[in-house]
Design a protein around this motif. Structure first.
Motif, short mmCIF file in Angstrom:
data_model
loop_
_atom_site.label_atom_id
_atom_site.label_comp_id
_atom_site.label_asym_id
_atom_site.label_seq_id
_atom_site.Cartn_x
_atom_site.Cartn_y
_atom_site.Cartn_z
N TYR A 33 0.87 -0.96 -0.33
CA TYR A 33 -0.63 -0.65 -0.39
C TYR A 33 0.98 1.26 0.04
N ASP A 34 1.99 0.93 0.83
CA ASP A 34 2.78 2.61 0.81
C ASP A 34 3.44 2.89 -0.27
N ALA A 35 3.37 1.39 -0.93
CA ALA A 35 5.04 1.70 -2.08
C ALA A 35 3.63 2.36 -3.32
N LEU A 36 2.28 2.01 -3.82
CA LEU A 36 1.13 2.26 -4.70
C LEU A 36 1.50 3.92 -4.10
N LYS A 37 0.92 4.35 -3.21
CA LYS A 37 0.76 5.66 -2.84
C LYS A 37 1.44 6.40 -3.30
N SER A 38 3.14 6.41 -2.72
CA SER A 38 4.66 6.56 -3.45
C SER A 38 4.21 7.32 -4.90
N ASP A 39 3.32 6.81 -5.75
CA ASP A 39 3.23 7.14 -7.17
C ASP A 39 4.57 6.65 -8.24
N ALA A 40 5.71 5.96 -7.07
CA ALA A 40 6.70 5.31 -8.21
C ALA A 40 6.56 4.40 -8.52
N LEU A 41 5.12 3.42 -8.35
CA LEU A 41 5.07 2.30 -8.95
C LEU A 41 4.38 1.99 -10.47
N TYR A 42 4.19 1.56 -11.43
CA TYR A 42 3.20 1.75 -11.73
C TYR A 42 2.62 -0.05 -12.56
N SER A 43 1.11 0.52 -12.38
CA SER A 43 0.15 0.43 -12.18
C SER A 43 -0.77 0.02 -13.99
N GLU A 44 -0.89 -0.98 -14.37
CA GLU A 44 -1.59 -0.76 -16.15
C GLU A 44 -2.75 -0.58 -15.97
N ASP A 45 -3.20 -0.04 -16.74
CA ASP A 45 -4.33 1.21 -17.18
C ASP A 45 -4.87 0.67 -17.62
N PRO A 46 -6.36 -0.36 -16.90
CA PRO A 46 -7.75 -1.10 -17.92
C PRO A 46 -7.95 -0.98 -19.16
N ASN A 47 -7.95 0.10 -19.55
CA ASN A 47 -8.31 1.21 -21.03
C ASN A 47 -6.97 0.62 -22.19
N ASN A 48 -5.70 -0.38 -21.35
CA ASN A 48 -4.45 0.23 -21.98
C ASN A 48 -4.04 -0.19 -23.61
N GLY A 49 -4.84 -1.84 -23.53
CA GLY A 49 -5.71 -2.41 -24.66
C GLY A 49 -6.13 -2.51 -25.54
N MET A 50 -6.63 -1.55 -25.51
CA MET A 50 -8.02 -0.61 -26.06
C MET A 50 -7.35 0.79 -26.91
N MET A 51 -6.28 0.98 -25.89
CA MET A 51 -5.83 2.92 -27.09
C MET A 51 -4.76 2.72 -27.68
N GLY A 52 -4.69 3.64 -28.75
CA GLY A 52 -4.06 3.66 -29.10
C GLY A 52 -3.56 2.62 -30.52
N GLY A 53 -2.75 3.15 -30.97
CA GLY A 53 -2.64 1.90 -32.27
C GLY A 53 -2.83 0.49 -31.94
N THR A 54 -2.63 -0.41 -33.12
CA THR A 54 -2.99 -1.55 -33.44
C THR A 54 -2.19 -1.67 -33.56
N SER A 55 -0.83 -1.61 -34.31
CA SER A 55 0.01 -2.65 -35.30
C SER A 55 1.33 -3.33 -33.98
N TYR A 56 1.71 -4.21 -34.81
CA TYR A 56 2.21 -4.72 -33.21
C TYR A 56 4.03 -4.24 -32.72
N GLU A 57 3.89 -3.88 -32.92
CA GLU A 57 4.92 -1.90 -32.62
C GLU A 57 4.55 -0.89 -31.36
N ASP A 58 2.86 -1.09 -31.69
CA ASP A 58 2.27 -0.30 -30.93
C ASP A 58 1.83 -1.04 -29.79
N TYR A 59 1.91 -2.25 -29.88
CA TYR A 59 1.74 -2.87 -28.58
C TYR A 59 2.97 -3.07 -28.16
#
Length: 491
Positions: free
Chosen positions: A251-277
């Protein structure tokens, strides 16, 4: 992969014939003696792809017969408790396999029950080289075997901490080292800046795919040897001081904003090429200092190098150290696992031929051939073939021993069939409430303890009821994703 294995087997056989080498047993007159070996494995096709094809090409006089173990673990479909141990004993008595493919806890139990043949005499007689094997592996197997060696793994898998050396250099932060504790790694991650938008800023650490509180807390708890349930006694063990400490650390680590968490919409946004992936992964796109992953991630890094047109977008200078560990158990990791241990049944009438199979699968020639197949399925047990041309610290993959398993995993089959699925959903809900500051850690763990006890008191669901529950959950998840995608599009 299938075509490659066929080609490799053919090439190996041809080379053997050309050099005039002779393999297999004989009758004293130079004639090979036909032998049939029964091998206990979960699937015949996968056995031949992984092991049998190459071995059969070299030892055509030894006929391999695979007896599948799938029937042992099949659900009865009526919700009744399945006695895996009883089924396993009935299977062994009926099929009488010569070679047993075992997982670590199965190996330990059968060794203690005196049902396996000690391999030391064969190793001494054939001068089988154990010096080149993963350090500590043979001693660990002997420890599980009560002092004797009753089997050899055919490979191992583990996770490590990948780190971006250029980012550490840029911010003048010391590199991570082997056997750092979770607290040390988190403190290292917190030294990176947190300014900037989510899409462009740098992050210190990513844990797991989602990077949420549930996943991170579980990984820290596992490192400390903690589980949320004791399947043997059917008692919940999540509302404890150890779990509270693990969740608080995460909890302390997540609240520090130092950790990356996956955006649930990440797979639906941006380009669709393999490079984008590929570039959606923040470590690959040079925005993440450290990430925990397995050997398969090396292939993804290579794919990015070959498929991303602009090299300046990619991580260039990376290395690895061991997975974060418990300060009390710095030499072990719950993410290290010795795979597919092959042993010889005590009552085998073909023990010599069985050893020939095991010594080949565990030998250097097999390791050399299999090392050509990337790292998707872990590593060989021969360290000679676990290396990196650029001198990276690949020893991190095998430096830690497997953590001692507290419970026999077959005991989990004694729990109600719906327990794991439903309790995981409860954990997601309660840990998300903690993460959103809607509940305290004490409140959430107390709730999980009670809900878990209620689940353990239930009768097992039938397979039909389980399938209906899965379907309903999938529909709910799909609806949430569609709703999130609509909101993202509107923004």
């Amino acid at each position: 992969m299938r075509n490659w294995l066929k080609a490799a087997a053919a090439a190996t056989l041809a080379a053997t014939m050309l050099t005039g080498c002779s393999f297999g047993g004989n009758d004293g007159q130079g004639e090979k003696t036909p032998t049939s070996l029964k091998v206990m494995y979960y699937d015949e096709s996968s056995f031949y792809q992984e092991y049998g094809m190459l071995f059969s090409a070299l030892y055509p006089e030894i006929e391999l017969q695979v007896v599948s173990t799938q029937s042992i673990y099949q659900s009865s479909g009526d919700g009744e408790e399945v006695d895996i141990e009883k089924r396993k004993q009935e299977f062994l008595e009926k099929e009488k396999p010569d070679i047993l493919m075992l997982e670590m806890n199965e190996y330990e139990k059968m060794a203690q029950d005196g049902k396996l043949i000690d391999l030391n005499s064969y190793i001494t007689k054939d001068k089988f080289d154990v010096e080149g094997l993963v350090p500590g592996m043979v001693d660990y197997m002997k420890e599980l075997g009560g002092g004797q060696l009753y089997g050899l793994p055919s490979g191992f898998s583990s996770q490590v901490l990948f780190y971006n050396k250029d980012l550490f250099d840029k911010y003048n932060i010391a590199y991570p080292t082997d056997q750092m504790s979770w607290n040390d790694v988190i403190q290292l991650a917190r030294q990176f800046p947190v300014e900037g938008s989510k899409e462009e800023r740098v992050y210190g650490l990513r844990v797991g795919y989602s990077g949420d509180l549930n996943q991170m807390s579980t990984m820290i708890a596992n490192a400390e040897g903690l589980n949320y349930v004791n399947p043997t006694t059917k008692e919940m063990t999540i509302n404890t001081a150890g779990w509270k400490n693990a969740v608080q650390t995460a909890y302390d680590a997540l609240k520090s904003d130092a950790l990356y968490s996956e955006d649930p919409n990440n797979g639906m946004m941006g380009g669709t090429s393999y490079e984008d992936y590929l570039l959606r992964n923040p470590f690959i796109s040079n925005r993440l200092a450290m990430t925990i992953d397995g050997s398969w991630f090396i292939r993804e890094l290579e794919e990015a190098k070959n498929n991303v047109k602009d090299p300046s977008k990619l991580v260039q200078n990376w290395d690895i150290v061991t997975m974060p560990v418990s300060a009390q158990m710095p030499d072990t990791s719950s993410s290290t696992y010795y795979n597919n241990i092959f042993s010889i049944a005590k009552d085998s009438t073909n023990a010599d031929a069985a050893w020939k199979f095991i010594s080949y699968i565990s030998g250097e020639d097999f390791a050399r051939v299999k090392s050509k197949v990337a790292y998707n399925n872990g590593f060989s047990i021969h360290t000679k073939y676990i290396k990196d041309e650029e001198g990276r610290n690949f020893a991190a993959f095998y430096k830690l021993k497997p953590a001692k398993q507290l419970y026999d995993y077959t005991d989990f089959d004694k729990l109600p069939t719906q327990f794991s699925m439903m309790f995981y959903n409860y954990m997601n809900e309660e840990f998300m409430a903690i993460q959103n500051d809607e509940k305290t850690i004490d409140e959430a763990l107390e709730t999980l303890q009670v809900k878990g006890e209620e689940l353990l008191a239930q009768e097992s669901m039938t397979q039909e009821e389980i399938d209906e529950m899965w379907q309903k959950q999938m529909e709910e998840e799909q609806a949430k994703m569609q709703e999130a995608a609509g909101e993202a599009a509107a923004e």
